[in-house]
Design a protein around this motif. Structure first.
Motif, PDB file in Angstrom:
ATOM      1  N   VAL A 128       0.845  -1.209   0.000  1.00  0.00           N
ATOM      2  CA  VAL A 128       0.000   0.000   0.000  1.00  0.00           C
ATOM      3  C   VAL A 128       0.878   1.257   0.000  1.00  0.00           C
ATOM      4  O   VAL A 128       0.606   2.221  -0.705  1.00  0.00           O
ATOM      5  CB  VAL A 128      -0.946   0.020   1.216  1.00  0.00           C
ATOM      6  N   ALA A 138      -3.514  -1.371  -4.912  1.00  0.00           N
ATOM      7  CA  ALA A 138      -4.371  -1.213  -3.742  1.00  0.00           C
ATOM      8  C   ALA A 138      -5.479  -2.262  -3.759  1.00  0.00           C
ATOM      9  O   ALA A 138      -5.810  -2.856  -2.724  1.00  0.00           O
ATOM     10  CB  ALA A 138      -4.982   0.183  -3.735  1.00  0.00           C
ATOM     11  N   ALA A 172      -6.714  -4.899  -1.013  1.00  0.00           N
ATOM     12  CA  ALA A 172      -8.083  -4.796  -0.494  1.00  0.00           C
ATOM     13  C   ALA A 172      -8.833  -6.118  -0.687  1.00  0.00           C
ATOM     14  O   ALA A 172      -9.653  -6.507   0.147  1.00  0.00           O
ATOM     15  CB  ALA A 172      -8.816  -3.653  -1.178  1.00  0.00           C
ATOM     16  N   LEU A 178      -4.332   2.343   3.459  1.00  0.00           N
ATOM     17  CA  LEU A 178      -5.306   2.313   2.360  1.00  0.00           C
ATOM     18  C   LEU A 178      -6.278   3.494   2.450  1.00  0.00           C
ATOM     19  O   LEU A 178      -6.661   4.075   1.441  1.00  0.00           O
ATOM     20  CB  LEU A 178      -6.095   1.000   2.379  1.00  0.00           C
TER      21      LEU A 178
END
Length: 953
Positions: A31, A50, A54, A67
């Motif tokens: 990240v 990202a 996630a 994030l």
């Protein structure tokens, strides 16, 4: 992370890569690398990285925080909610993650989910704030509900029940919770219940604001029309502080309400919940007289009681009775007030409200009466009596401001006015002695003298005295040199330079004002109205950027404010923040700047059709979409930002504001439709259908031309209503709202040119779908359009001819309208080129088909359809015309450079030596600004000429 904090993004990416080589699955490093990529402009890579992390639904704090930062920088707050929804599922008992989830919903305004998240939090950790977050989210659902009925029958009663449950269980702890209860009852219009809460045990918690309970009670009494209580409460509060103006107003309102209702106190019992009530004029008069007697004993002078007496006289006069109460003569009272407070700058604004109590026949007498009590002493070297200290100077300034307000200066003839100007400037320069120790950031005590002198000169200029305006600028520049942070000098300079057509000095003046935050909306119009209109394209796009940056960050900032308000329990502020955000989103200025900015970008960047298409794509513009909230447009301009001391009949009125908003909206509509029409041009090409094909309707192409035709009708309608509006010939006050560019747009013929260009598009499209064979009539129509267009453009060019600055009898006169016409010419020529390149894209394929046929038939003479010659002639004429305009502009540049301003003897002997150097500066600035405008316009036209040369089919 340290590298990221220091802004060294490349190193951060390298370090993250090193870590990832060792530990392949280190989420946080991924990240952080993504943040580095985002900040170096590689948005797509950052997003992909990202999403990898996630997708694994991380639950470690570092990854989640990182994030969140990344998504915020990407302006994608909705992704944060998904992140924490997953985390909460995996760690259902984490208070921290639940509260992050709540805040994530708050950022995107998901009120229903906020309500659920708040309750979930309260179940894990029964803390009051969490419970009330949930209640507040119900109120927010009621505010945002489109259906008023729903909010009053469902959301608010539910919120009320939730709070009542806590009240019954005696769990109310904080002030914010009582505020919230009050807010719900108030919105449900249960004023009686709200009053009971504030007056009861819960009300004791309302302590953070001064008089918080009293103010809330007063608001409820007013809603319930309980005038006895209003009166008694305001009476009690005035006994405590006889300088609190809002309570005088309530006191008077309630006394007269009670008189009109013939109220009498009930026998045997208390007058009201709040104690004794005054219900007659006699009692009010006595009460005010007592306040004045009390004031004379107080340690510092209070203005309230004296002004309250004047207010009472005004109200009694309004009701047609006054003299029988022996309150005294307003003239005498104002004179006494001046003796007491005349050395305070607020004295003028206090008395301004009451001058209409004076009969106009008494004005001159009143002013000389005031002058007699000011200690002025004549000195040997000056012919007028001057103040010896700052107090006397303030008193004298107050009188001068009143003289202007009462219209005494307006009634003078030219010679008298000039004498007053001289005297004011003398007093101004003398007053500078008192401010020698002032810091650069402080204003000089005598600045208003200079400002008033300029106002008098502006009067003369409007009466046709050409030199006066140059003297205005001279005096203001001199004033600014002594008082470099005087915003009034700067604002007035900005307005006058713009009226003269010189934008160059304005940009610097505006940036030295250091406009902050909301001011980009309230005073930004001073810049954006003139920058492009006067041909300063670079400055125009910069000033649009300032404004747009503020409007776009407002979205992000407001959600941060809302979150802070939840954290600290400042619930009553949350609806205010939301109203603020909505008000900015529907700001007239925001809509104008967005539209003008896009038109400007197209003008500056789009030279040929392909780049027009790219520019439109990059702005994600489409002819179908209209993002301006026409019904809710809010005019947030501050039209009174310039001080002025004009009498009511010369000042800016409500009517002016209304008309100005109407005019601005009409002009915005014309500009917005023009932009949408231009953005429709690229959608028409690339879609050549076989003749008579049935598919056109399905393919949505014919709907594209329908969109353009319907926009054209709307444009015609907007232009018609604009013309009707201008027939009223409205004159705004000189310091009122600046008029739009609409009048020039109509009168110089740009409007007719631009509309007929869009009609031409429709004809060419028709030719495109019908083919060349049986379209002689269309071709002729197109040929005629081309001819009349060239005539109209030549007319428009003729309206640009003439000297921009001319010297007449030793004075300068500028012609800003010629400059504005030139700017419109450039814009119109640009639209003509975009339309021509559409014609070009339609005619080229026809031509190559004809040539193929020619080869097949091996005939030497396939007749060329007339439309080709029409188009070629048209393009050639455009080229000649543009070359002529460029030559004309070169000529203007030569004249402007050769203009020797120094030799102008401004034959006004009134100018002192020190003023002469400022006059030189001012004229130099105007000359250089015109030169700059002409250069920028010339550069842009040269680009257009290159484009025309490429248009040969």
């Amino acid at each position: 992370a340290d590298y990221l904090d220091n802004g060294n993004n490349k190193m951060a990416i390298q370090q993250a890569d090193k870590l990832l080589k060792k530990h392949k699955d280190l989420h946080c490093a991924k990240v952080l690398k993504a943040i580095g990529l985002q900040r170096t402009g590689k948005q797509d890579e950052a997003y992909a990285l990202a999403q990898e992390v996630a997708a694994l639904e991380p639950t470690d704090d570092n990854s989640l925080q990182a994030l969140t930062i990344l998504y915020r920088e990407m302006h994608r707050p909705e992704l944060v909610t998904k992140l924490y929804e997953a985390a909460v599922k995996k760690v259902p008992n984490s208070e921290e993650y639940h509260s992050h989830l709540f805040m994530a919903y708050a950022r995107v305004g998901e009120y229903k989910k906020m309500q659920q998240a708040g309750m979930a939090l309260y179940k894990i950790v029964p803390k009051n704030p969490y419970y009330f977050w949930s209640v507040m989210s119900l109120i927010m659902q009621s505010i945002s509900a489109q259906d008023e009925n729903l909010s009053k029958t469902m959301f608010l009663p539910l919120a009320e029940r939730m709070v009542e449950k806590m009240v019954k269980e005696d769990k109310i702890e904080a002030e914010a919770e009582v505020e919230l209860y009050y807010m719900i009852l108030e919105r449900l219009e249960k004023y009686k219940e709200a009053l009971d809460v504030v007056r009861g045990k819960l009300g004791e918690k309302l302590t953070s604001e001064l008089q918080s309970r009293e103010n809330k009670c007063m608001a409820m009494y007013k809603k319930l029309c309980r005038w006895p209580e209003c009166n008694a409460l305001s009476r009690r509060l005035l006994l405590k502080n006889s300088d609190d103006w809002q309570f005088y107003i309530t006191y008077f309102d309630s006394v007269f309400q009670l008189i009109d209702e013939s109220w009498t106190p009930p026998p045997e019992e208390e007058h009201s919940l709040e104690g004794e009530v005054h219900y007659s004029i006699e009692q009010a008069v006595k009460f005010i007289e007592e306040r004045i007697t009390e004031e004379s004993k107080s340690s510092r002078p209070l203005r309230g009681p004296y002004l309250a007496k004047l207010e009472l006289i005004r109200r009694l006069r309004y009701r047609g009775c006054n003299d029988e109460y022996k309150l005294g003569d307003p003239e005498e009272l104002m004179f006494q007030y001046f003796k007491k407070f005349g050395d305070k700058p607020c004295c003028f604004t206090d008395l301004k409200v009451f001058v209409d109590l004076l009969p106009s026949s008494q004005y001159t007498k009143f002013i000389s009466q005031l002058l007699e009590v000011i200690p002025l002493s004549a000195t040997a070297e000056s012919e007028i009596a001057l103040p010896a200290d700052i107090k006397a100077l303030q008193q004298h300034l107050c009188v001068v401001q009143l003289s202007r307000l009462l219209g005494i200066y307006h009634a003078m003839d030219k010679k008298q006015k000039l004498t007053v100007v001289r005297e004011l400037m003398l007093r101004y320069r003398h007053g500078l002695e008192f401010g020698k120790s002032c810091l650069k950031t402080e204003l000089q005590f005598s600045d208003y003298y200079c400002l008033l002198a300029v106002h008098l000169l502006l009067d003369l200029w409007l009466e046709g005295e050409e030199t006066a305006v140059w003297q205005c600028l001279t005096l203001l520049e001199e004033g600014l040199s002594h008082s470099p942070s005087n915003a009034q000098f700067k604002l007035l300079l900005i307005r006058i330079y713009c009226r003269l057509g010189a934008f160059e000095p304005v940009a610097e003046l505006y940036s030295s004002l250091d406009a902050k935050h909301i001011q980009h909306d309230t005073i930004g119009y001073l810049l954006t109205r003139y920058a492009e209109a006067l041909g300063h394209y670079a400055a125009a796009s910069q000033s649009c950027n300032f404004a747009l940056r503020f409007f776009h960050s407002n979205q992000k900032d407001t959600s941060e404010y809302i979150i802070q308000a939840y954290k600290y329990g400042a619930f009553e502020k949350i609806p205010e923040f939301i109203a603020f955000r909505n008000r900015l989103n529907s700001s007239l200025h925001f809509a104008q700047v967005r539209t003008e900015r896009m038109l400007l970008d197209l003008l500056l960047e789009a030279n040929i059709s392909t780049s027009l298409e790219e520019s439109i794509k990059s702005m994600s513009l489409s002819p179908e979409e209209d993002d301006i909230p026409w019904k809710d447009l809010r005019d947030n301009r501050d039209l009174t930002v310039l001080f002025n001391w004009d009498p009511k009949d010369r000042d800016i009125s409500e009517e002016h504001r209304k008309l100005s908003l109407e005019e601005e909206t009409m002009w915005l509509r014309i500009r917005s439709l023009t932009l949408r029409l231009v953005s429709g041009l690229p959608t028409l090409s690339h879609t050549i259908q076989p003749k008579n094909s049935e598919k056109t309707a399905e393919n949505g192409v014919s709907s594209k031309i329908d969109t353009i035709r319907s926009l054209l009708q709307q444009l015609e309608a907007a232009v018609d209503s604009g013309k009707k509006f201008l027939e009223q010939k409205i004159q705004y006050p000189v310091l009122g709202p600046p008029p739009t560019r609409m009048a020039g747009f109509f009168s110089n013929g740009s409007c007719q040119c631009q509309t007929s260009l869009f009609y031409l598009v429709s004809d060419i499209y028709e030719l495109d779908t019908n083919g060349l064979e049986d379209s002689a009539e269309i071709q002729e129509r197109i040929g005629n359009s081309f001819k009349s267009l060239v005539e109209r453009l030549t007319d428009l060019f003729n309206k640009c001819k003439g000297d921009l600055i001319e010297v007449r009898d030793g004075t300068l006169k500028t012609h800003p309208n010629l400059l504005e016409n030139l700017v419109f010419f450039v814009e119109t020529i640009s639209i003509a080129l975009w339309v021509s390149s559409y014609c070009d894209s339609v005619l080229r394929p026809f031509k190559s088909n004809l040539q193929k046929k020619k080869k097949k038939k091996k005939e030497s003479s396939v007749a060329m359809p007339p439309v080709f010659t029409h188009f070629l002639d048209y393009v050639t004429e455009l080229q000649t015309l543009t070359s002529n305009v460029i030559d004309h502009i070169k000529g203007l540049e030569i004249i402007l450079t050769a203009l020797k301003l120094e030799e102008l003897s401004l034959k006004d002997t009134l100018l002192l030596q020190e003023e002469k150097k400022f006059t030189k500066t001012v004229q130099g600035k105007v000359q250089s600004s015109y030169h700059h405008s002409v250069q920028e316009i010339g550069e842009l036209l040269k680009k257009r000429l290159d484009t025309i040369k490429k248009l040969k089919i």
